[in-house]
Design a protein around this motif. Sequence first.
Motif, PDB file in Angstrom:
ATOM      1  N   ASP A   4       0.818  -1.212   0.000  1.00 29.28           N
ATOM      2  CA  ASP A   4       0.000   0.000   0.000  1.00 29.28           C
ATOM      3  C   ASP A   4       0.856   1.268   0.000  1.00 29.28           C
ATOM      4  O   ASP A   4       0.458   2.301   0.520  1.00 29.28           O
ATOM      5  CB  ASP A   4      -0.926  -0.006   1.234  1.00 29.28           C
ATOM      6  CG  ASP A   4      -2.038   1.027   1.123  1.00 29.28           C
ATOM      7  OD1 ASP A   4      -2.452   1.345  -0.021  1.00 29.28           O
ATOM      8  OD2 ASP A   4      -2.483   1.531   2.173  1.00 29.28           O
ATOM      9  N   ILE A   5       2.049   1.205  -0.572  1.00 34.25           N
ATOM     10  CA  ILE A   5       2.925   2.372  -0.618  1.00 34.25           C
ATOM     11  C   ILE A   5       2.381   3.387  -1.610  1.00 34.25           C
ATOM     12  O   ILE A   5       2.071   3.065  -2.763  1.00 34.25           O
ATOM     13  CB  ILE A   5       4.367   1.953  -1.012  1.00 34.25           C
ATOM     14  CG1 ILE A   5       4.976   1.048   0.059  1.00 34.25           C
ATOM     15  CG2 ILE A   5       5.241   3.198  -1.225  1.00 34.25           C
ATOM     16  CD1 ILE A   5       5.088   1.663   1.436  1.00 34.25           C
ATOM     17  N   ARG A   6       2.266   4.626  -1.148  1.00 32.13           N
ATOM     18  CA  ARG A   6       1.764   5.711  -2.006  1.00 32.13           C
ATOM     19  C   ARG A   6       2.834   6.748  -2.337  1.00 32.13           C
ATOM     20  O   ARG A   6       2.704   7.515  -3.276  1.00 32.13           O
ATOM     21  CB  ARG A   6       0.605   6.423  -1.284  1.00 32.13           C
ATOM     22  CG  ARG A   6      -0.616   5.555  -1.041  1.00 32.13           C
ATOM     23  CD  ARG A   6      -1.485   5.441  -2.266  1.00 32.13           C
ATOM     24  NE  ARG A   6      -1.837   6.768  -2.756  1.00 32.13           N
ATOM     25  CZ  ARG A   6      -2.808   7.548  -2.225  1.00 32.13           C
ATOM     26  NH1 ARG A   6      -3.509   7.111  -1.180  1.00 32.13           N
ATOM     27  NH2 ARG A   6      -3.077   8.729  -2.726  1.00 32.13           N
ATOM     28  N   LEU A   7       3.901   6.772  -1.529  1.00 33.58           N
ATOM     29  CA  LEU A   7       4.947   7.781  -1.693  1.00 33.58           C
ATOM     30  C   LEU A   7       6.298   7.170  -1.356  1.00 33.58           C
ATOM     31  O   LEU A   7       6.437   6.487  -0.344  1.00 33.58           O
ATOM     32  CB  LEU A   7       4.670   8.984  -0.776  1.00 33.58           C
ATOM     33  CG  LEU A   7       5.753  10.062  -0.638  1.00 33.58           C
ATOM     34  CD1 LEU A   7       5.987  10.768  -1.976  1.00 33.58           C
ATOM     35  CD2 LEU A   7       5.369  11.074   0.432  1.00 33.58           C
ATOM     36  N   LYS A  37       2.725   2.873 -11.394  1.00 35.54           N
ATOM     37  CA  LYS A  37       2.026   2.275 -10.244  1.00 35.54           C
ATOM     38  C   LYS A  37       1.263   3.330  -9.444  1.00 35.54           C
ATOM     39  O   LYS A  37       0.750   3.036  -8.359  1.00 35.54           O
ATOM     40  CB  LYS A  37       3.040   1.577  -9.337  1.00 35.54           C
ATOM     41  CG  LYS A  37       3.845   0.479 -10.011  1.00 35.54           C
ATOM     42  CD  LYS A  37       3.081  -0.814 -10.107  1.00 35.54           C
ATOM     43  CE  LYS A  37       2.978  -1.476  -8.752  1.00 35.54           C
ATOM     44  NZ  LYS A  37       2.380  -2.843  -8.830  1.00 35.54           N
ATOM     45  N   ASN A  38       1.210   4.562  -9.991  1.00 35.97           N
ATOM     46  CA  ASN A  38       0.559   5.690  -9.302  1.00 35.97           C
ATOM     47  C   ASN A  38       1.181   5.960  -7.932  1.00 35.97           C
ATOM     48  O   ASN A  38       0.486   6.300  -6.969  1.00 35.97           O
ATOM     49  CB  ASN A  38      -0.946   5.441  -9.160  1.00 35.97           C
ATOM     50  CG  ASN A  38      -1.653   5.441 -10.498  1.00 35.97           C
ATOM     51  OD1 ASN A  38      -1.391   6.294 -11.354  1.00 35.97           O
ATOM     52  ND2 ASN A  38      -2.548   4.487 -10.700  1.00 35.97           N
ATOM     53  N   ILE A  39       2.492   5.782  -7.867  1.00 31.35           N
ATOM     54  CA  ILE A  39       3.229   6.061  -6.638  1.00 31.35           C
ATOM     55  C   ILE A  39       4.023   7.344  -6.827  1.00 31.35           C
ATOM     56  O   ILE A  39       4.735   7.503  -7.821  1.00 31.35           O
ATOM     57  CB  ILE A  39       4.180   4.894  -6.286  1.00 31.35           C
ATOM     58  CG1 ILE A  39       3.382   3.633  -5.999  1.00 31.35           C
ATOM     59  CG2 ILE A  39       5.057   5.254  -5.086  1.00 31.35           C
ATOM     60  CD1 ILE A  39       4.233   2.392  -5.790  1.00 31.35           C
ATOM     61  N   CYS A 205       1.946  14.087   4.093  1.00 29.42           N
ATOM     62  CA  CYS A 205       0.919  13.091   4.375  1.00 29.42           C
ATOM     63  C   CYS A 205      -0.430  13.751   4.671  1.00 29.42           C
ATOM     64  O   CYS A 205      -1.483  13.261   4.231  1.00 29.42           O
ATOM     65  CB  CYS A 205       1.336  12.204   5.547  1.00 29.42           C
ATOM     66  SG  CYS A 205       2.611  10.999   5.137  1.00 29.42           S
ATOM     67  N   LEU A 208      -1.927  14.886   1.422  1.00 28.78           N
ATOM     68  CA  LEU A 208      -2.339  13.791   0.545  1.00 28.78           C
ATOM     69  C   LEU A 208      -3.415  12.906   1.175  1.00 28.78           C
ATOM     70  O   LEU A 208      -4.057  12.109   0.473  1.00 28.78           O
ATOM     71  CB  LEU A 208      -1.133  12.921   0.191  1.00 28.78           C
ATOM     72  CG  LEU A 208      -0.020  13.565  -0.645  1.00 28.78           C
ATOM     73  CD1 LEU A 208       1.135  12.582  -0.819  1.00 28.78           C
ATOM     74  CD2 LEU A 208      -0.551  14.011  -2.010  1.00 28.78           C
ATOM     75  N   ILE A 210      -2.743  10.539   3.479  1.00 28.21           N
ATOM     76  CA  ILE A 210      -2.178   9.206   3.622  1.00 28.21           C
ATOM     77  C   ILE A 210      -1.480   9.094   4.971  1.00 28.21           C
ATOM     78  O   ILE A 210      -1.251  10.097   5.652  1.00 28.21           O
ATOM     79  CB  ILE A 210      -1.195   8.865   2.475  1.00 28.21           C
ATOM     80  CG1 ILE A 210       0.045   9.777   2.530  1.00 28.21           C
ATOM     81  CG2 ILE A 210      -1.892   8.962   1.121  1.00 28.21           C
ATOM     82  CD1 ILE A 210       1.121   9.417   1.513  1.00 28.21           C
ATOM     83  N   GLN A 214       2.274   4.385   4.630  1.00 30.10           N
ATOM     84  CA  GLN A 214       2.181   4.340   3.170  1.00 30.10           C
ATOM     85  C   GLN A 214       3.350   5.070   2.515  1.00 30.10           C
ATOM     86  O   GLN A 214       3.344   5.287   1.311  1.00 30.10           O
ATOM     87  CB  GLN A 214       0.853   4.956   2.705  1.00 30.10           C
ATOM     88  CG  GLN A 214      -0.369   4.151   3.139  1.00 30.10           C
ATOM     89  CD  GLN A 214      -1.668   4.850   2.796  1.00 30.10           C
ATOM     90  OE1 GLN A 214      -1.988   5.912   3.333  1.00 30.10           O
ATOM     91  NE2 GLN A 214      -2.416   4.263   1.871  1.00 30.10           N
TER      92      GLN A 214
END
Length: 268
Positions: A4-7, A37-39, A205, A208, A210, A214
């Motif tokens: 679930d990594i976003r950044l 991957k939208n990261i 965070c 965003l 998040i 993440q």
Amino acid sequence: MLDDIRLVLCDIDGTLLTSDGNISFKTKETIKKLKNKNILFGIATGRPVCAIEKFVKEWGLQNSVDFIIGLNGGHCLNVKTNKVSKNCLMDGKYIIDILDNFKDFEKNVGLFDGREFHAIKANDYAANIAKGDGVKFVVDDLTSYHTQYIEKLVFMAEPHVVNQMEEFYQKHIHTTHYRAVRSASFLFEFTHLELSKLKGIENICNDLGISLNQVLTFGDELNDFEMIQNCVGVAMGNANPKLQEVAKFITLSHDEDGIGVFLEEHIL
């Protein structure tokens, strides 16, 4: 944890850059693939933001970098929106106290002021910092900053002297006004007590929506400690042993595509 990594955020020296000051082809290409991957991707460094803006273009990553956290969390830039935030500036009146406490150590002393680096004397350490960050070098006794707020005060010294200063600080300096941390073999830096790269990450965070769980972070030195400990932290193979102790993962060194290999194996 890694699903679930976003950044993704990387330190620069000793982490993103190899020993010769370059980014390996593999690491650069894996960073570019994060978009698929939208990261989001960003830099978290002790260097000033203005320097990193120039470097990302030279590295060919201008379309890949979404955030820049500079001056160890003191200055944050959202590259896409151009939103800037500053955190936890240190009261310059403590410069006098710091210099007095460390008066017996052979060192140079400097600080960043916008696109300038001011130091009390001209030597290779100070000149190379200014040149490396693409800012103007100014010889200055720093007294005018005693009545201002600053991002950080920088001690530059031979590595064995930094070892001595670090030991002295840990044993003898007990204050709620500032903190000190080693950021490179020849650098010992003083900042606001609450400042760290984690402060900048928390701001991002919040924007965003998040969590720190993440955020994947890569680092090698003790100024990366908080972001490695509190996020999904990855210590480089060449990292300070104290950093490796708190990291969730340890990857290869900065000269062995440590970031690129980890991203390829676990994220992409």
